[in-house]
Scaffold this active site. Structure first.
Site, PDB file in Angstrom:
ATOM      1  N   SER A  60       0.858  -1.191   0.000  1.00 13.09           N
ATOM      2  CA  SER A  60       0.000   0.000   0.000  1.00 13.09           C
ATOM      3  C   SER A  60       0.892   1.239   0.000  1.00 13.09           C
ATOM      4  CB  SER A  60      -0.886  -0.014   1.248  1.00 13.09           C
ATOM      5  OG  SER A  60      -1.521   1.237   1.434  1.00 13.09           O
ATOM      6  N   LYS A  72      -1.305  -1.069  -4.335  1.00 18.48           N
ATOM      7  CA  LYS A  72      -2.417  -0.201  -3.938  1.00 18.48           C
ATOM      8  C   LYS A  72      -1.871   1.204  -3.793  1.00 18.48           C
ATOM      9  CE  LYS A  72      -4.601   0.369   0.568  1.00 18.48           C
ATOM     10  NZ  LYS A  72      -5.301  -0.349   1.667  1.00 18.48           N
ATOM     11  N   LYS A  79      -2.861   5.246  -2.682  1.00 19.21           N
ATOM     12  CA  LYS A  79      -3.824   6.112  -2.007  1.00 19.21           C
ATOM     13  C   LYS A  79      -4.216   7.228  -2.966  1.00 19.21           C
ATOM     14  CE  LYS A  79      -3.675   4.232   2.152  1.00 19.21           C
ATOM     15  NZ  LYS A  79      -4.856   3.736   2.864  1.00 19.21           N
ATOM     16  N   ASP A 129      -7.121   3.363  -2.925  1.00 19.17           N
ATOM     17  CA  ASP A 129      -7.783   3.496  -1.618  1.00 19.17           C
ATOM     18  C   ASP A 129      -7.991   4.982  -1.338  1.00 19.17           C
ATOM     19  OD1 ASP A 129      -8.702   3.360   0.985  1.00 19.17           O
ATOM     20  OD2 ASP A 129      -6.956   2.294   1.790  1.00 19.17           O
ATOM     21  N   GLU A 174     -11.161   1.220  -2.903  1.00 19.44           N
ATOM     22  CA  GLU A 174     -11.402   0.963  -1.479  1.00 19.44           C
ATOM     23  C   GLU A 174     -11.962   2.217  -0.816  1.00 19.44           C
ATOM     24  OE1 GLU A 174      -7.876  -0.673   0.341  1.00 19.44           O
ATOM     25  OE2 GLU A 174      -8.630  -0.368   2.364  1.00 19.44           O
ATOM     26  N   ASP A 178     -13.637  -0.829   3.659  1.00 14.48           N
ATOM     27  CA  ASP A 178     -12.665  -0.943   4.758  1.00 14.48           C
ATOM     28  C   ASP A 178     -13.325  -0.323   5.994  1.00 14.48           C
ATOM     29  OD1 ASP A 178     -10.580  -0.533   6.578  1.00 14.48           O
ATOM     30  OD2 ASP A 178      -9.206   0.407   5.184  1.00 14.48           O
ATOM     31  N   LYS A 237      -9.787  -6.079   8.584  1.00 14.27           N
ATOM     32  CA  LYS A 237      -8.711  -5.714   9.515  1.00 14.27           C
ATOM     33  C   LYS A 237      -9.143  -6.197  10.885  1.00 14.27           C
ATOM     34  CE  LYS A 237      -7.105  -1.601   7.089  1.00 14.27           C
ATOM     35  NZ  LYS A 237      -7.145  -0.121   7.046  1.00 14.27           N
ATOM     36  N   GLY A 262      -4.019  -3.569   6.330  1.00 10.14           N
ATOM     37  CA  GLY A 262      -2.912  -3.300   7.247  1.00 10.14           C
ATOM     38  C   GLY A 262      -3.093  -1.955   7.920  1.00 10.14           C
TER      39      GLY A 262
HETATM   40  O1  OSB Z   1      -6.890   2.440   4.757  1.00 10.87           O
HETATM   41  O2  OSB Z   1      -5.857   0.618   4.547  1.00 10.87           O
HETATM   42  C1  OSB Z   1      -5.922   1.760   5.031  1.00 10.87           C
HETATM   43  C2  OSB Z   1      -2.718   2.530   6.973  1.00 10.87           C
HETATM   44  C3  OSB Z   1      -3.242   3.214   8.053  1.00 10.87           C
HETATM   45  C4  OSB Z   1      -4.587   3.453   8.114  1.00 10.87           C
HETATM   46  C5  OSB Z   1      -5.441   2.985   7.102  1.00 10.87           C
HETATM   47  C6  OSB Z   1      -4.918   2.287   6.024  1.00 10.87           C
HETATM   48  C7  OSB Z   1      -3.543   2.083   5.949  1.00 10.87           C
HETATM   49  C8  OSB Z   1      -2.881   1.419   4.820  1.00 10.87           C
HETATM   50  C9  OSB Z   1      -1.524   0.850   5.097  1.00 10.87           C
HETATM   51  O3  OSB Z   1      -3.328   1.387   3.713  1.00 10.87           O
HETATM   52  C10 OSB Z   1      -1.446  -0.614   4.954  1.00 10.87           C
HETATM   53  C11 OSB Z   1      -0.136  -1.118   5.505  1.00 10.87           C
HETATM   54  O4  OSB Z   1       0.853  -1.104   4.770  1.00 10.87           O
HETATM   55  O5  OSB Z   1      -0.096  -1.511   6.688  1.00 10.87           O
HETATM   56 MG    MG Z   2      -8.152   1.328   3.500  1.00  8.64          MG
END
Ligand code: OSB
Ligand code: MG
Length: 371
Positions: free
Chosen positions: A136, A162, A164, A189, A214, A239, A263, A291
């Site tokens: 991510s 992924k 953002k 995401d 996402e 999510d 999660k 994550g």
């Molecule tokens: O939305 O998935 C998410 C990290 C912190 C809060 C929300 C998210 C995330 C990530 C990181 O996308 C995923 C990772 O590498 O742990």
């Molecule tokens: Mg997310």
């Protein structure tokens, strides 16, 4: 199982890179590490994934400690436990605060598996020996740095990317990514950065063959997501909106998503995560493991849960070394050719290094079972 002692440690770790999402940038990671010790002196480990700032959900590191000290630990040390599934029942009187609940439930699951000489993956009913993972990537200062970051992660073997997105950093960015990486399994995401009024704008994403988008809309919404999904070809993955198996059922019934990101912290623990997994399997909704920039203990829990059969899409569980100069477990979580080999030792299957934990600990407190 008697919980004789529970140790809460407040850790402060430095991320190797600033992680930027539509809600903000984070470079440090504070977390609570939970250790539960049974009557034989055996330890189980859990990690709270609450953030320092309540950006992602309403929970915070300090808030979790308050919940643990004043409500959760007293409720769990009162009487012995037979099985980790009882933890969520015992804590049902507390509304939400899922990450605080999941932190200690995870430690109890680890302890339970160790007492039986089983790996946590096996104790949960998982049967994979290897899991596929992706990465991510936070919002980058410019498109060139994003392309470079993607390239380096693909070279490391990650199976899907992924990125953002947020308003102003979306369609044009993804177009560039697709130009350079036409075939890479790609997803976006939004962390709740859009509103239903943006539907026409988001429809432009349909031309990029994304695996999913996402959480485009509000963090507690499933109604507008259903309306948006009806307009989009790109599958929506939820999510933030899914906190329980009940939420998952509602979202599936409404057509709010075609995929669910599980999660463990967000849903209050491994027991609830399994319930969501099982529901989705029956409904033909693929799931994957999200994550929260976990340190080693939380990462190990993610590896274990991903061995369940309906975790069919690569998760966000990247290697320890992506996040930390030095993780708190031995060995660290490693990724080879986009795959993590699931450890088969008892419990989480990674040793927690007390020496390393000590190095990052700001403060700690021991709670003893009331006689
Ligand atoms: O939305 O998935 C998410 C990290 C912190 C809060 C929300 C998210 C995330 C990530 C990181 O996308 C995923 C990772 O590498 O742990
Ligand atoms: Mg997310």
């Amino acid at each position: 199982m008697k919980l004789e002692r529970i140790i809460v440690r407040h850790l402060d770790m430095n991320l190797k890179f600033p992680f930027t999402t539509s809600f903000g940038t984070q470079q440090r990671k504070e977390l609570l590490l939970l250790e539960v010790v049974d009557e034989n002196g055996l330890s189980g480990w859990g990690e709270s994934v609450a953030m320092m700032v309540p950006w992602y959900n309403e929970e915070t590191v300090k808030g979790n400690w308050h919940l643990l000290e004043d409500y959760i630990i007293p409720a769990l040390t009162k009487q012995p436990l037979e099985h980790p599934d009882e933890v969520s029942q015992r804590l049902a009187f507390i509304r939400k605060n899922n990450m605080a609940k999941a932190a200690i439930e995870g430690a109890i699951w680890d302890l339970y598996a160790k007492r039986r000489g089983l790996s946590l993956a096996r104790a949960l009913g998982g049967n994979r020996t290897q899991i596929e993972v992706g990465v991510s990537i936070g919002i980058q200062p410019d498109v060139q740095s994003l392309l470079d970051t993607i390239e380096s992660h693909l070279a490391e073997g990650y199976r899907r990317i992924k990125i953002k997105i947020m308003p102003g950093r979306d369609v044009d960015v993804i177009r560039e990514v697709r130009r350079y990486f036409p075939d890479v399994p790609l997803m976006a995401d939004a962390n709740s950065a859009y509103r239903l009024e943006d539907a026409n704008h988001l429809k432009q994403l349909d031309e990029f063959a994304l695996m999913m988008i996402e959480q485009p809309l509000a963090s507690d919404d499933i109604i507008d997501h259903a309306k948006l999904q009806a307009e989009l070809h790109t599958p929506i993955c939820l999510d933030e909106s899914i906190h329980s198996v009940q939420d998952a059922r509602h979202a599936i019934d409404l057509g709010s998503c075609k995929i669910i990101n599980i999660k463990v912290g967000r849903v209050g623990g491994l027991t609830e995560a399994k319930k969501i997994h099982d529901l989705c399997a029956g409904e033909h909704i693929p799931v994957w493991c999200g994550g929260m920039l976990e340190a080693g203990v939380g990462r190990a829990h993610n590896v274990a849960v991903t061995t369940l059969s309906n975790f069919v899409l690569p998760g966000d569980t990247a290697a320890s070394a992506r996040y930390w100069d030095e993780d708190i477990i031995e060995p660290e979580v490693t990724v080879e050719d986009g795959v993590i080999t699931v450890p088969d030792g008892p419990g989480i299957g990674y040793e927690v290094s007390r020496e390393k934990v000590e190095r990052y600990t700001l403060s700690s407190k021991v709670y003893r079972r009331l006689q």
